[in-house]
Write an enzyme that holds these catalytic residues in place. Structure first.
Site, PDB file in Angstrom:
ATOM      1  N   ARG A   1       0.835  -1.207   0.000  1.00 14.89           N
ATOM      2  CA  ARG A   1       0.000   0.000   0.000  1.00 14.89           C
ATOM      3  C   ARG A   1       0.866   1.251   0.000  1.00 14.89           C
ATOM      4  O   ARG A   1       0.373   2.357  -0.050  1.00 14.89           O
ATOM      5  CB  ARG A   1      -0.951   0.008   1.202  1.00 14.89           C
ATOM      6  CG  ARG A   1      -0.231   0.107   2.533  1.00 14.89           C
ATOM      7  CD  ARG A   1      -1.201   0.416   3.659  1.00 14.89           C
ATOM      8  NE  ARG A   1      -0.748  -0.165   4.893  1.00 14.89           N
ATOM      9  CZ  ARG A   1      -0.687   0.512   6.047  1.00 14.89           C
ATOM     10  NH1 ARG A   1      -1.059   1.770   6.100  1.00 14.89           N
ATOM     11  NH2 ARG A   1      -0.276  -0.073   7.137  1.00 14.89           N
ATOM     12  N   ASN A   2       2.188   1.046   0.103  1.00 10.11           N
ATOM     13  CA  ASN A   2       3.149   2.135   0.014  1.00 10.11           C
ATOM     14  C   ASN A   2       4.015   1.904  -1.216  1.00 10.11           C
ATOM     15  O   ASN A   2       4.025   0.810  -1.752  1.00 10.11           O
ATOM     16  CB  ASN A   2       4.048   2.148   1.260  1.00 10.11           C
ATOM     17  CG  ASN A   2       3.466   3.005   2.372  1.00 10.11           C
ATOM     18  OD1 ASN A   2       2.904   4.056   2.109  1.00 10.11           O
ATOM     19  ND2 ASN A   2       3.599   2.538   3.598  1.00 10.11           N
TER      20      ASN A   2
END
Ligand SMILES: [Zn+2]
Length: 424
Positions: free
Chosen positions: A215-216
């Site tokens: 998600r990063n």
């Protein structure tokens, strides 16, 4: 020939997304049904149910399912499931709906009818129930008592806020999904249905596939995790969240570009598949790690990479709690009901100057000052504030893409770091 892991639940992929003539007929019918507006989290869950990503779920949970999941990680029929998947509606809306009714579920952002649903149960979700769910799902080693948890959870835990803001009635029942929203178009080539990723893996002759949750932006430690997986499995599935995030997080299209650059320059491309899934983060740490493994099983993965503070937020969870929880979950003996996707547990990874390479707490004997400790949050803070990023923090090709993104931002969001800055 070796085969991919079976979908979760023992019923194959339970696909609820309609197509062709059935879709057209249902769309027509839906126009005449009572319309209920859904939250963005529910929308993501609905699409996952539609495409078989949440197999064997075919609808939203009954109270018995919800209770079983909170207490024992089990649906009412004894199938493993780690987090509630519920549909909340206001008391006003619920008042006009009876058991047996068919309703239409609408995305309020664009008024699109996402699904129809046959209501089989209407159950109250009191504030006490919400608190119960929060304590069961979000309380970790970082806040081991309810008192400590609630002292900070309401302010600092986006997952808790989401649950506490839910409306007071839940509706259960099977759904017919009519749309995948704008995901197939917006993320063409990245967004996939489980049947599609399975086909890609089969074509490559893979049977053991490890999923890397992202998600990063993908930085050096993610690259290292993915490469460990490539060494011990047939391939790695780099699977990005393309649903909604918190303010200050980096949009999926930028992250996808970073992965492309990394794979092109630093991987054997035939050993990597990139994909995206439509869920929002729940920030449920260990429980969410289990959910990640559950739906990755449906996507065809038999291993789930779990590193440090997986799906964590702030200091709510222990660093490796998302790994140890896999040892504590029930294993139903009935075929298909147990979770078959197993964790690939990897310790805290970093670049070490003395080791002169990537290492982990299990391999590197050196001290803190020799290590470039990577975290997605720190990277975002540095880029957002324009400070120098230490060497070996990320690959130049990736940092260039991120610098360009930050340079184009007109509004800066302050990024908070915590004593254990969260990664993944
Ligand atoms: Zn070292």
């Amino acid at each position: 020939m070796a085969k991919l892991v079976e979908p979760h639940g023992g019923k194959g992929l339970t696909i609820c997304l309609l197509e062709g003539a059935k879709l057209e007929a249902e769309k027509k019918k839906a126009k005449g049904l009572k319309k209920i507006e859904i939250s963005q989290r529910v929308k993501g869950d609905l699409i996952m149910i539609g495409i078989g990503g949440f197999s064997p779920l075919t609808g939203f949970m009954t109270k018995a399912d919800w209770k079983g999941v909170c207490d024992d990680f089990l649906l009412a029929d004894g199938t493993f499931w780690p987090v509630p998947v519920t549909l909340d509606v206001s008391a006003d809306d619920a008042g006009a709906i009876s058991k047996g009714d068919e309703i239409a579920l609408v995305d309020p952002k664009n008024n699109e009818i996402m699904a129809t649903m046959k209501v089989t149960e209407k159950w109250a979700m009191s504030d006490e129930d919400k608190k119960y769910e929060c304590e069961k799902i979000f309380m970790g080693e970082g806040t081991p008592t309810a008192k400590e948890f609630w002292k900070i959870a309401k302010e600092d835990h986006p997952g808790v806020q989401m649950v506490m803001n839910q409306k007071e009635i839940c509706l259960a029942g099977p759904v017919k999904v009519l749309s995948e929203g704008n995901y197939p178009k917006k993320y063409a080539g990245i967004y996939q249905r489980p049947a599609e990723s399975r086909k890609i893996f089969e074509k490559r002759g893979w049977s053991e596939v490890a999923a890397l949750q992202l998600r990063n932006p993908m930085h050096r430690s993610h690259e290292y995790l993915a490469k460990i997986a490539v060494e011990v499995c047939d391939g790695v599935f780099i699977h990005s969240l393309v649903g909604n995030l918190k303010a200050g997080d980096i949009p999926a299209e930028v992250r996808v570009k970073c992965i492309d650059a990394l794979v092109k320059n630093y991987f054997m491309e035939e050993n990597v598949v990139q994909g995206g899934y439509p869920l929002d983060m729940r920030y449920a740490g260990p429980r969410e790690g289990l959910l990640h493994a559950t739906f990755r099983q449906n996507y065809g993965c038999s291993r789930m990479i779990i590193g440090r503070d997986h799906a964590g937020v702030g200091d709510f969870y222990g660093m490796f709690e998302a790994q140890t929880i896999f040892d504590k979950i029930p294993t139903p003996s009935e075929p298909g009901k147990a979770l078959l996707c197993t964790p690939l547990k990897i310790d805290w990874t970093f670049y070490c100057k003395k080791c002169d390479g990537m290492a982990s707490l299990r391999t590197c004997p050196h001290g803190k000052s020799d290590r470039v400790l990577l975290s997605g949050t720190m990277l975002r803070k540095g880029l957002s504030e324009g400070t120098e990023i230490p060497d070996h923090f990320g690959r130049e090709e990736v940092l260039d893409i991120l610098r360009e993104y930050y340079a184009g931002l007109t509004e800066k969001v302050e990024i908070k770091t915590h004593s254990a800055a969260t990664g993944q």
